[in-house]
Design an enzyme around this catalytic site. Structure first.
Site, mmCIF file in Angstrom:
data_model
loop_
_atom_site.group_PDB
_atom_site.id
_atom_site.type_symbol
_atom_site.label_atom_id
_atom_site.label_comp_id
_atom_site.label_asym_id
_atom_site.label_seq_id
_atom_site.Cartn_x
_atom_site.Cartn_y
_atom_site.Cartn_z
ATOM 1 N N LYS A 189 49.885 82.839 -52.744
ATOM 2 C CA LYS A 189 50.061 81.928 -51.603
ATOM 3 C C LYS A 189 49.292 82.564 -50.444
ATOM 4 O O LYS A 189 49.850 82.873 -49.382
ATOM 5 C CB LYS A 189 51.567 81.773 -51.322
ATOM 6 C CG LYS A 189 51.915 80.701 -50.315
ATOM 7 C CD LYS A 189 51.732 79.283 -50.829
ATOM 8 C CE LYS A 189 51.935 78.284 -49.691
ATOM 9 N NZ LYS A 189 51.534 76.916 -50.033
ATOM 10 N N ASP A 245 58.525 84.417 -61.877
ATOM 11 C CA ASP A 245 59.857 83.981 -62.330
ATOM 12 C C ASP A 245 59.900 82.459 -62.381
ATOM 13 O O ASP A 245 60.345 81.865 -63.367
ATOM 14 C CB ASP A 245 60.914 84.521 -61.357
ATOM 15 C CG ASP A 245 62.313 84.082 -61.756
ATOM 16 O OD1 ASP A 245 62.648 84.211 -62.943
ATOM 17 O OD2 ASP A 245 63.053 83.590 -60.882
ATOM 18 N N ASP A 249 59.539 79.734 -65.994
ATOM 19 C CA ASP A 249 60.554 78.751 -66.405
ATOM 20 C C ASP A 249 59.919 77.363 -66.497
ATOM 21 O O ASP A 249 60.165 76.605 -67.437
ATOM 22 C CB ASP A 249 61.714 78.689 -65.394
ATOM 23 C CG ASP A 249 62.875 79.590 -65.785
ATOM 24 O OD1 ASP A 249 62.632 80.626 -66.438
ATOM 25 O OD2 ASP A 249 64.029 79.265 -65.436
HETATM 26 C C1 IPM Z 1 64.122 86.449 -65.529
HETATM 27 C C2 IPM Z 1 65.473 86.180 -64.912
HETATM 28 C C3 IPM Z 1 65.822 87.338 -63.977
HETATM 29 C C4 IPM Z 1 64.760 87.371 -62.884
HETATM 30 C C5 IPM Z 1 67.236 87.281 -63.379
HETATM 31 C C6 IPM Z 1 68.290 87.225 -64.465
HETATM 32 C C7 IPM Z 1 67.493 88.415 -62.442
HETATM 33 O O1 IPM Z 1 65.485 84.952 -64.258
HETATM 34 O O2 IPM Z 1 63.968 87.488 -66.198
HETATM 35 O O3 IPM Z 1 63.236 85.615 -65.363
HETATM 36 O O4 IPM Z 1 64.884 86.637 -61.891
HETATM 37 O O5 IPM Z 1 63.817 88.140 -63.019
HETATM 38 MG MG MG Z 2 63.734 83.802 -64.528
#
Ligand code: IPM
Ligand code: MG
Length: 371
Positions: A189, A245, A249
């Site tokens: 960013k 992170d 996802d």
């Molecule tokens: C990941 C998870 C962790 C993170 C959490 C559980 C602390 O979301 O490994 O992606 O945010 O890194």
């Molecule tokens: Mg995560």
């Protein structure tokens, strides 16, 4: 060969899925003549319950003495819904990453042909996607100064990065790109954040050491959009802790289930392997959670130990389970298999890789002994 594996089952579905990964490793040990010595350790909510500490010293020691660490999942709703909790399960994982210096988190994202219909995204968009996300794991806002004013009305999270922290993961990401399709995308960013500008400057300066790699840049908001608009444009993505992170996802949607995404967290001395999904409390103990991400994490563990054909055997077994629909309910609504049955199938397939027989599926489900 003999290897010491630290096993941290963790919370929620962690123990169930880790058990299936161990089945796969045991089958590998059998077929390829290795010995895996497992040593279990506590981390997360279960560790808080047992010791008051999300990361007991004994766990750190077990991990430091291991050749590799296999980890399940962390987290419990009783902490998620309590913002005043002083001790949290996640602190255990964050502290372990920091303590062991696991700065490089690798998250491969693949659109499996067998699952192409499972993704909510259009087939034409996701087909052929093969991305390797390199997420910085021990710096940034996760580990910056955290403050809450005395009156509880102002909170602060600091984000900092040093050139050294950026360079060490960027070198690994450039090398990964060299071994793949030779494209590296830095996600940042830089139009807003000083830390992102340092990332850009540092990574740009390194590019001449990797002349065969094409480097490009995307702002994270645009990258989030591009990932689902046209995921095939990506080869290796390099990014900081928080952005990694979030986009990992998001990227899991491409594969059709977050239950498929494995990860490796690599440091100078230690390495930890874990599924990227969380502890999925609603599914705990029901034998319904998808174990494939944990099993694929075991494959990444084997790669790390230099056991390439062994890792490939696990990957092949996973592809077979997808092809035959021997999968849990997230991937197979009509005829779902349980977590442990999927694990049994994978182990069985590794032990008997000849799949020429027409009775193959039943044989591999232990439902028939007639070949
Ligand atoms: C990941 C998870 C962790 C993170 C959490 C559980 C602390 O979301 O490994 O992606 O945010 O890194
Ligand atoms: Mg995560």
């Amino acid at each position: 060969m003999k290897y010491n594996i630290a096993v941290i089952p963790g919370d929620g579905i962690g123990p169930e899925v880790t058990e299936q990964a161990k089945k796969a490793l045991n089958a590998i040990a059998d077929v390829y003549d290795h010995t895996f010595i497992y040593k279990e350790a506590l981390m997360g909510a279960c560790a808080i319950d047992a010791t008051g500490n999300p990361l007991p010293d004994a766990t750190i020691q077990t991990c430091q003495e291991s050749d590799a660490i296999l980890f399940g999942a962390i987290g419990h709703p009783k902490y998620d819904n309590d913002p005043t909790a002083k001790v949290r399960p996640e602190q255990g994982l964050l502290k372990l990453r920091k303590q062991l210096g696991l700065f490089c988190n690798v998250r491969p994202v693949k659109a499996y042909d067998q699952l192409i219909e499972n993704s909510p995204l259009k087939k034409e968009i996701i087909q052929g996607t093969d991305i390797s996300i390199y997420r910085e794991l021990t710096g940034g806002i996760y580990f910056g100064i955290k403050e809450l004013s005395d009156d509880g009305k102002i909170a602060f999270d600091g984000c900092s990065y040093s050139v050294e922290e950026i360079e060490r993961i960027a070198h690994l990401a450039f090398k990964e790109a060299q071994n793949r399709r030779k494209k590296l995308t830095l996600v940042d960013k830089a139009n807003v954040l000083e830390t992102s500008r340092l990332w850009r400057k540092t990574v740009t300066a390194m590019a001449n050491q990797y002349p065969d790699v094409t480097l490009d840049f995307l702002f994270v908001d645009n990258a989030a959009m591009q990932l689902i608009l046209n995921p095939n444009q990506f080869d290796v993505i390099l990014t900081e802790n928080l952005f990694g992170d979030i986009i990992s996802d998001e990227a899991s949607v491409i594969g059709g289930s977050i239950g498929l995404l494995a990860s490796a967290s690599i440091g100078e001395k230690n390495a930890l392997f874990e599924p990227i999904h969380g502890s999925f409390p609603q599914a705990t103990g029901k034998d319904i959670a998808n174990p494939l991400a944990s099993i694929l994490s075991a494959a990444m563990l084997l790669q790390h130990l230099g056991l390439h054909k062994e890792a490939a055997a696990i990957e092949k077994a996973v592809e077979k389970s997808l092809a035959l629909g021997i999968t849990t309910e997230d991937l197979n609504k009509k005829q779902a298999f349980t977590t442990s049955k999927v694990g049994d199938f994978i182990a069985d397939y590794i032990e008997n890789q000849d799949d020429s027989n027409i009775n193959f599926k039943n044989i591999h489900m232990g439902q028939s002994t007639i070949i």
